[in-house]
Design a protein around this motif. Sequence first.
Motif, PDB file in Angstrom:
ATOM      1  N   CYS A   1       0.858  -1.183   0.000  1.00 51.32           N
ATOM      2  CA  CYS A   1       0.000   0.000   0.000  1.00 51.32           C
ATOM      3  C   CYS A   1       0.896   1.235   0.000  1.00 51.32           C
ATOM      4  O   CYS A   1       1.801   1.358   0.828  1.00 51.32           O
ATOM      5  CB  CYS A   1      -0.899  -0.016   1.242  1.00 51.32           C
TER       6      CYS A   1
ATOM      7  N   HIS B   1       1.089   5.700  -0.593  1.00 51.18           N
ATOM      8  CA  HIS B   1       0.278   6.912  -0.431  1.00 51.18           C
ATOM      9  C   HIS B   1      -0.399   7.253  -1.751  1.00 51.18           C
ATOM     10  O   HIS B   1       0.201   7.089  -2.818  1.00 51.18           O
ATOM     11  CB  HIS B   1       1.150   8.086   0.015  1.00 51.18           C
ATOM     12  N   ARG B   2      -1.616   7.749  -1.682  1.00 49.76           N
ATOM     13  CA  ARG B   2      -2.341   8.160  -2.889  1.00 49.76           C
ATOM     14  C   ARG B   2      -1.868   9.515  -3.395  1.00 49.76           C
ATOM     15  O   ARG B   2      -1.997   9.832  -4.562  1.00 49.76           O
ATOM     16  CB  ARG B   2      -3.844   8.226  -2.609  1.00 49.76           C
TER      17      ARG B   2
ATOM     18  N   ARG C   1       5.732   2.813  -6.985  1.00 50.56           N
ATOM     19  CA  ARG C   1       4.799   2.664  -8.111  1.00 50.56           C
ATOM     20  C   ARG C   1       5.555   2.411  -9.417  1.00 50.56           C
ATOM     21  O   ARG C   1       5.171   1.578 -10.218  1.00 50.56           O
ATOM     22  CB  ARG C   1       3.954   3.930  -8.286  1.00 50.56           C
TER      23      ARG C   1
END
Length: 165
Positions: free
Chosen positions: A12, A14-15, A25
């Motif tokens: 997971c 951070h957006r 990513r």
Amino acid sequence: MVPFGATGHKICVHRFDDVISNVIRRDGNWGDCNILSRFWKTEVASTAVDPVYVEVGANIGSCIMEMLFNTDATIVAFEPNPKNLYPLKKTLSNLPKIYQERVALFPIALGSTKSSSTIYSANNNMGNSHVGKAVTDLDMGRQVFHEKDTFEIKVERLDSILETG
């Protein structure tokens, strides 16, 4: 959640725009963590009895993931920043139990005395989180510290958490 390397597991991130999350990513991991498992295998695991890997400032967990998938290390991790703690907990909760059982996660900072303090984080670099005062990272002044990225945290001594001797 994004793929973590070639492990078949996800991490997971951070957006929002964040240095470490963006690299994970793009690359599938945080490159600074890669050497840890190699060092562990050559220098620690072969010489120590019941060694424990201690991660101080676990961030979102990239180095924990590296150690989980590439060693048999028992891991004790500390991450006081709630903005990092949420994705880290989400990542760990989505792993098979065999990995979860190897990690003890403490939502505190470590210091020389038990206390409360403030943690400051740069708005686009949650990896640049510091206890006690804001500290600008290498890009010299281009980082901004917002009130929304400042939190009251607990600080403990490591010897109050881990048994010695």
